[in-house]
Design an enzyme around this catalytic site. Structure first.
Site, PDB file in Angstrom:
ATOM      1  N   CYS A  52     -26.454  38.108  -7.830  1.00 59.32           N
ATOM      2  CA  CYS A  52     -25.950  37.584  -6.560  1.00 59.32           C
ATOM      3  C   CYS A  52     -25.421  36.164  -6.726  1.00 59.32           C
ATOM      4  O   CYS A  52     -24.528  35.744  -5.984  1.00 59.32           O
ATOM      5  CB  CYS A  52     -27.041  37.647  -5.493  1.00 59.32           C
ATOM      6  SG  CYS A  52     -28.565  36.789  -5.925  1.00 59.32           S
ATOM      7  N   CYS A 337     -86.626   1.277  15.634  1.00 54.80           N
ATOM      8  CA  CYS A 337     -86.452   0.290  14.569  1.00 54.80           C
ATOM      9  C   CYS A 337     -85.634   0.899  13.452  1.00 54.80           C
ATOM     10  O   CYS A 337     -85.894   2.016  12.999  1.00 54.80           O
ATOM     11  CB  CYS A 337     -87.812  -0.158  14.049  1.00 54.80           C
ATOM     12  SG  CYS A 337     -87.717  -1.319  12.655  1.00 54.80           S
ATOM     13  N   CYS A 357     -74.738  -8.627  14.119  1.00 55.33           N
ATOM     14  CA  CYS A 357     -73.933  -7.481  14.547  1.00 55.33           C
ATOM     15  C   CYS A 357     -74.380  -6.914  15.886  1.00 55.33           C
ATOM     16  O   CYS A 357     -73.615  -6.187  16.524  1.00 55.33           O
ATOM     17  CB  CYS A 357     -73.977  -6.375  13.492  1.00 55.33           C
ATOM     18  SG  CYS A 357     -75.594  -5.599  13.279  1.00 55.33           S
ATOM     19  N   HIS A 375     -78.434  -2.398   5.209  1.00 57.17           N
ATOM     20  CA  HIS A 375     -77.672  -2.776   6.391  1.00 57.17           C
ATOM     21  C   HIS A 375     -76.569  -3.792   6.085  1.00 57.17           C
ATOM     22  O   HIS A 375     -75.639  -3.975   6.888  1.00 57.17           O
ATOM     23  CB  HIS A 375     -78.634  -3.357   7.439  1.00 57.17           C
ATOM     24  CG  HIS A 375     -77.968  -3.834   8.682  1.00 57.17           C
ATOM     25  ND1 HIS A 375     -77.192  -3.019   9.482  1.00 57.17           N
ATOM     26  CD2 HIS A 375     -77.939  -5.070   9.276  1.00 57.17           C
ATOM     27  CE1 HIS A 375     -76.731  -3.696  10.500  1.00 57.17           C
ATOM     28  NE2 HIS A 375     -77.168  -4.954  10.396  1.00 57.17           N
ATOM     29  N   HIS A 729     -32.159  34.564  -3.179  1.00 57.77           N
ATOM     30  CA  HIS A 729     -30.968  35.400  -3.037  1.00 57.77           C
ATOM     31  C   HIS A 729     -29.810  34.520  -2.595  1.00 57.77           C
ATOM     32  O   HIS A 729     -29.973  33.592  -1.794  1.00 57.77           O
ATOM     33  CB  HIS A 729     -31.217  36.509  -2.010  1.00 57.77           C
ATOM     34  CG  HIS A 729     -30.040  37.419  -1.815  1.00 57.77           C
ATOM     35  ND1 HIS A 729     -29.505  38.174  -2.832  1.00 57.77           N
ATOM     36  CD2 HIS A 729     -29.275  37.682  -0.706  1.00 57.77           C
ATOM     37  CE1 HIS A 729     -28.489  38.877  -2.382  1.00 57.77           C
ATOM     38  NE2 HIS A 729     -28.322  38.595  -1.086  1.00 57.77           N
TER      39      HIS A 729
END
Length: 884
Positions: A52, A337, A357, A375, A729
Site C-alpha cells: 500500500c 501527645c 509549628c 518531628h 496502512h
C-alpha cells in the site's frame, strides 16, 4: 464507478508508447475504447502484499499533471539516458510510463504494479519482498531513479560545494544551482527540485558558513506533543482579581519562557516583568527561571504567575518578597501527645503545643525532646491560602504600605471574619506581646526541643515553647466549616450581623475600580485601605490602621529560616532584602480579646476567555507552524557536529535552513515518526491543518524576490498513514489539476485505497492522518521537450535519435510482453489481500526478479513483525526499572 452507455468523453487523451503509424494508433484507441470498464483516473492498484505504501505514491504521482503529460506524449523517450550507471537503462522510466498508461486508459478496475516494483527492487534491495516500508522513502527512491534514467548529463563533471565567503547570496545561490545542474539535469529536477539556504554559525569563533543546496521534498517537523497547564496570573495592583489562563506548551523540552511569553502576550506586559512559581501545599515549591525546564510539571500542578514592578518604571531599586500565609494557631485540636500517644482526659493537665509549628502537642518537655528527631523535618507552621509575591520600591517599603499589599493579595484565597467583641477577653497586646517578643527567637532558631518547662499562658508575663491548648469560649460562635467553604461560615454568623464585621482584608469583594463601594454605609477605614494608584508602592498610606492591626502581624524570615516580627516604623522604610521572605500570620487565637476566624477558600479569579480555545488547540497544529519550525535555528547534536574551518575543530554549531528557490511541484513530508532510542520509536498522530488552496509561501522564501508571481500553491494529492510503527496502512487522496489553472480539476478528488477508488468531497481531504502533501504552483508551467525531438544535451549523444527511439521501442515490447504474461497468469483475486503467485514462468532471456518466492518473503516479514512487536512493546516494559 462503472462506465454506462453512452460513454462520456475522456478528458485525458490515451497514452501512446512507441513511434508507430497513425493508423495503428487509431486502431489501438478504438480497441481500448471497447475495453473500457471505468472512467480514466479511477483505476486502482492491486495490493501485492504490504505494498500500500507503493500504491499511494504511484497514485499521487500519476495525478501530477506535468509528470503525467510528460510520460503521456512520448517526449520522455528522447531524454532516456541508457548509459547512466546510476539508472536502470530506461527500464524504470518506461515501466512507469506503462503503469501511467494503464491507470488512465480505463481498461482495468485494478492494475498490478508488479513490474514496476521489481524494477525498483533491482536497484534498491530494501524493497525486495513484501515487508512494510515508508511511503516517503519509496517516493524518494522512485523519483531519484526516474531522474537518473532521464538525466540529460552523459558525463558528470566533478564539482565542489560553493561557500559564500562574504559574497552576495544571489550570486552564490545561482552559482550553486548551476553547479548542481552540471551533474543533475532532468525533467524531474525541473519539476520537483528547489533550493534552500543553509547557515551555520560557530559558537566559539562566530564563523558563519552559508551554502545553497537542492532539495526534492521538505521534511518539516511537527510541534511536539502538547500539555495544557493552568496558570493563575496576579497583577502588580492588588485590587485586580487574578486571571486564570490555560497555556499549551510542549510535553518535552519545554521551558518556563513558553508560559511567560503566552501570559505576557495575553496581559500585554513584558515577559521579563513576570515571575512563574509552583505551589505545593500552600508553599512556594520553586520559582522558575525563564530557561528552566517544565518537563516535570504536570497539568494538575498549581502554577502562579506574578507581575512585578519594573525598576525602569520605579526609577529605583525594587524589592521582591515572597509571602506565605498561616494562622497563629492551627484550627485542628490536639487530642493526644505526639510522643507517648497519651490521650487528653478532662481531669488531666492540658496538652501543650509546639510553639514553632503549633500542630502537635506534648505532655511535657520530656515528651517533646523524645519526639523531636521525628518531628524535626515536619516542624513548620501550617500554611493556608495561596502564597504570593510582591514588589515594592525600596523607598516606599513602609510597614503600612507592606500591610496594605499583603491584605490586598491575601483576600483572594482566604476568608477572614471578625466575630463580635466579647467582654472578659485579653487585649491583643497582652496576648501577643509574650508570644512574639525577641525572647522567642532562640526557640524558632534552634528547635522546639530546646525549650524549657513552661507554665500556662494566661497572664502574658512569661514565654514558653509549649503552649497549653486554649479552651474554647462558649460565647464564640462554633465555626468549623470545611476548607474553602465560606458560605457555611457566613451563614452561622448571620445572627450577629449587626456586630459582625466582615473585613475580607479591608477590600470589597466586588470592587471593580477605585470608586466602587461594597455597601451604602462604608466604614471610613475601608475607604482608606482602598488602593489609590496603579503602581504598588506609590499609594498613599492610610491614616488609620487600627482595624488591620487586630487581624494579622508580619514576620520576617531570613535566609537561615529564622523568624522575627516586623515592627511598624511609621514612614521609615523597612530594611528588607531580596533573600528574605515574609509570613502573614493571622491572629486567630480565640483567647485573645479580639481575634479573627480565618480559613482557606477557593481562589477568587476571572477566567481568560481565550483559554478555552487554547486548550482546544492542544494537539492541533497548522502547516505554517511546521514550516516555522523547519526554518527555526537549531543547535547541532554532538554526533552531527560541524567542522569549523577557522577553529579547526568540530563544533556544535547553530544551523538554520531557509527556502531560497521553490519548485513547481512542492512535496512536503510531515515528520510524524520519531526515534526515541535504538528500539523505541513513536508516531505523532496530532492534527495538522493544511490549506487545500492558496498556500502562500512568500514569507518563507527569502530568495528570488524579483519574481512578479507570488509563490502560491494548490494542493492536489495527499498520502495518508493509518496505524503506528508496528503496522499501518497507506491511502491517498488525489485530483488531476487543469493544465492551465491549478485551482480547477479535470478529474476531481478521489480516495485511492489500493484497488478501490471512490469519489470524495474536497472537505474530506484534510485529516489527522496526512503524511505527505503534494502542492502545484500556480502560473509556472514547466517546459518539456517536444515528442521525438531531443534536447540540447541529447543532440550531442551517440547513437542517433533514431537508434535511441528504436532501443526504447525494444524495452517497451519487452516490458509489455512480461506484463501481459503476468496479467494472463495471475488469477482474479480480492485486491486488499491479493498475493502474487509463486513460481511464475517468464519469457526467455528475462532475468529472475526478487519478487519471486512471495510465500517465503511473507513468512520472513511476519517473523520480523513479531520481533519488532516484542522489541517495541515488551522489552521496554521488562527493563524499564533497570533504565531508571
Amino acid at each position: 464507478p462503472l462506465l454506462w452507455q453512452p460513454k462520456p468523453t475522456c478528458m485525458v487523451p490515451p497514452m501512446t508508447h512507441s513511434p508507430v503509424s497513425a493508423e495503428s494508433v487509431e486502431d489501438d484507441e478504438d480497441e481500448d475504447e471497447k475495453k473500457k470498464v471505468c472512467l480514466p483516473g479511477f483505476t486502482g492498484l492491486v495490493n501485492l502484499g504490504n505494498t500500500c505504501f507503493m500504491n499511494s505514491v504511484i497514485q499521487s504521482l500519476s495525478n501530477t499533471r506535468e509528470l503525467r503529460d510528460y510520460f503521456h506524449d512520448r517526449s520522455f523517450e528522447s531524454e532516456i539516458n541508457y548509459n547512466n550507471p546510476l539508472g536502470t537503462g530506461g527500464r524504470l522510466a518506461i515501466g512507469f510510463a506503462m503503469l501511467l498508461r494503464a491507470l488512465w486508459k480505463g481498461t482495468h478496475h485494478a492494475f498490478q504494479p508488479s513490474k514496476l516494483k521489481a524494477i525498483v527492487a533491482s536497484k534498491a534491495s530494501q524493497f525486495t519482498g513484501y515487508a512494510q516500508h515508508d511511503a516517503q522513502e519509496f517516493m524518494a527512491f522512485l523519483l531519484d531513479g526516474l531522474h537518473e534514467d532521464l538525466n540529460r548529463i552523459q558525463n558528470k563533471p566533478y564539482t565542489e560545494t560553493v561557500d559564500s565567503d562574504g559574497r552576495p547570496d544571489e550570486v552564490v545561490a545561482e552559482e550553486a544551482w548551476q553547479r548542481h545542474k552540471m551533474r543533475n539535469d532532468s525533467f524531474i529536477v525541473d519539476l520537483f527540485q528547489g533550493q534552500y539556504k543553509s547557515k551555520l554559525v560557530c559558537p566559539v569563533c562566530s564563523k558563519v558558513s552559508i551554502t545553497f543546496d537542492p532539495f526534492l521534498y521538505l521534511p518539516v517537523p511537527l510541534p511536539q506533543k502538547q500539555k495544557v497547564l493552568t496558570v493563575y496570573y496576579f497583577a502588580k495592583e492588588p485590587h485586580k482579581k487574578p486571571i486564570k489562563f490555560l497555556v499549551s506548551i510542549s510535553k518535552e523540552n519545554s521551558s518556563a519562557m513558553e508560559v511567560l511569553d503566552s501570559v505576557a502576550h495575553s496581559v500585554r506586559v513584558k515577559p521579563e516583568n513576570l515571575r512563574l512559581a509552583e505551589v505545593i501545599k500552600n508553599h512556594f515549591h520553586r520559582i522558575f527561571l525563564p530557561s528552566n525546564s517544565l518537563d516535570t510539571v504536570s497539568p494538575t500542578d498549581l502554577l502562579l504567575c506574578f507581575e512585578v514592578l519594573s525598576p525602569e518604571l520605579a526609577k529605583e531599586r525594587v524589592v521582591e518578597l515572597q509571602v506565605q500565609q498561616r494562622p497563629q494557631v492551627p484550627s485542628g485540636l490536639v487530642a493526644k501527645c505526639a510522643a507517648c500517644q497519651k490521650k487528653q482526659l478532662p481531669e488531666d493537665e492540658k496538652l501543650k503545643r509546639c510553639t514553632r509549628c503549633y500542630r502537635v502537642g506534648y505532655c511535657n518537655v520530656t515528651c517533646q525532646k523524645t519526639h523531636w528527631p521525628d518531628h524535626k523535618a515536619s516542624c513548620r507552621p501550617e500554611n493556608i491560602g495561596f502564597p504570593f509575591l510582591i514588589s515594592v520600591p525600596e523607598s516606599r517599603l513602609t510597614y503600612a504600605r507592606l500591610a496594605q499589599l499583603l491584605e490586598g493579595y491575601a483576600r483572594y484565597s482566604v476568608s477572614v471574619f471578625q466575630p463580635p467583641f466579647q467582654l472578659g477577653r485579653m487585649s491583643p497586646e497582652q496576648g501577643l506581646q509574650p508570644l512574639h517578643s525577641d525572647k522567642l527567637e532562640p526557640v524558632a532558631k534552634s528547635s522546639c526541643a530546646a525549650a524549657t518547662s513552661a507554665p500556662e499562658l494566661g497572664d502574658g508575663d512569661r514565654v514558653s515553647s509549649l503552649l497549653q491548648e486554649p479552651p474554647l469560649s462558649p460565647a464564640v460562635p462554633e465555626l468549623q466549616p470545611e476548607m474553602g467553604d465560606t458560605t457555611t461560615v457566613r451563614s452561622k454568623v448571620l445572627t450577629a450581623r449587626s456586630s459582625l464585621l466582615s473585613l475580607d482584608s479591608g477590600f470589597s469583594e466586588h470592587m471593580e475600580s477605585q470608586g466602587d463601594s461594597c455597601c451604602e454605609k462604608e466604614p471610613s477605614y475601608e475607604r482608606a485601605l482602598k488602593p489609590e494608584a496603579a503602581i504598588p508602592g506609590y499609594q498613599h498610606t492610610p491614616d488609620s490602621l487600627s482595624a488591620r492591626a487586630t487581624q494579622f502581624y508580619i514576620n520576617k524570615i531570613d535566609a537561615a529560616n529564622r523568624e522575627q516580627k516586623l515592627e511598624d516604623k511609621g514612614d521609615t522604610p523597612l530594611d528588607l532584602t531580596d533573600d528574605c521572605s515574609l509570613a502573614l500570620v493571622w491572629k486567630n487565637n480565640e483567647r485573645l480579646k479580639e481575634f479573627v476566624l480565618v480559613e482557606s477558600k477557593e481562589l477568587e479569579c476571572v477566567e481568560d476567555p481565550g483559554s478555552a480555545s487554547e486548550a482546544a488547540r492542544a494537539g492541533h497544529f497548522t502547516l505554517e507552524q511546521c514550516l516555522n519550525l523547519f526554518t527555526k535555528p537549531e543547535v547541532l547534536a554532538p554526533e552531527e557536529a560541524w567542522y569549523c574551518p577557522k577553529c579547526k575543530q568540530h563544533r556544535e554549531a547553530s544551523k538554520q535552513l531557509m527556502l531560497w528557490r521553490l519548485p513547481n511541484v512542492l512535496i512536503i513530508q510531515l515528520k510524524r515518526f520519531s526515534f526515541r532510542s535504538f528500539i523505541w520509536r513513536d508516531k505523532i498522530n496530532d492534527m495538522v491543518d493544511f490549506p487545500v488552496r492558496s498556500l502562500d509561501l512568500s514569507k518563507f522564501c527569502i530568495g528570488r524576490k524579483g519574481e512578479q508571481q507570488l509563490p502560491m500553491y494548490d494542493l492536489y494529492a495527499v498520502i495518508n498513514h493509518y496505524g503506528g510503527m508496528i503496522g499501518g496502512h497507506y491511502t491517498a487522496y488525489a485530483r488531476l489539476p487543469n493544465d492551465k489553472n491549478s485551482q480547477r480539476s479535470d478529474v476531481g478528488w478521489r480516495l485511492f485505497d489500493d484497488s478501490t477508488v471512490t469519489t470524495v468531497d474536497e472537505s474530506q481531504v484534510v485529516t489527522r492522518y496526512a503524511y505527505v502533501l503534494f502542492y502545484r504552483r500556480r502560473n509556472s508551467p514547466v517546459e518539456r521537450p517536444l515528442p521525438g525531438h531531443p534536447s540540447d544535451h541529447r543532440a550531442e549523444r551517440a547513437p542517433s535519435a533514431e537508434a535511441a527511439a528504436s532501443q526504447a521501442s525494444l524495452i517497451w515490447q519487452e516490458l509489455e510482453a512480461e506484463e501481459q504474461e503476468l496479467q494472463l497468469e495471475a488469477p482474479q483475486r480480492p485486491a486488499r489481500n491479493s498475493w502474487r503467485p509463486c513460481g511464475q514462468k517468464r519469457s526467455p532471456g528475462t532475468p529472475q526478479h526478487p519478487d519471486e518466492g512471495c510465500v517465503r518473503y511473507f513468512v520472513l516479514a511476519t517473523t520480523a513483525a513479531i520481533v519488532a512487536l516484542f522489541l517495541n512493546v515488551f522489552y521496554p516494559l521488562i527493563y524499564q526499572p533497570r533504565w531508571r
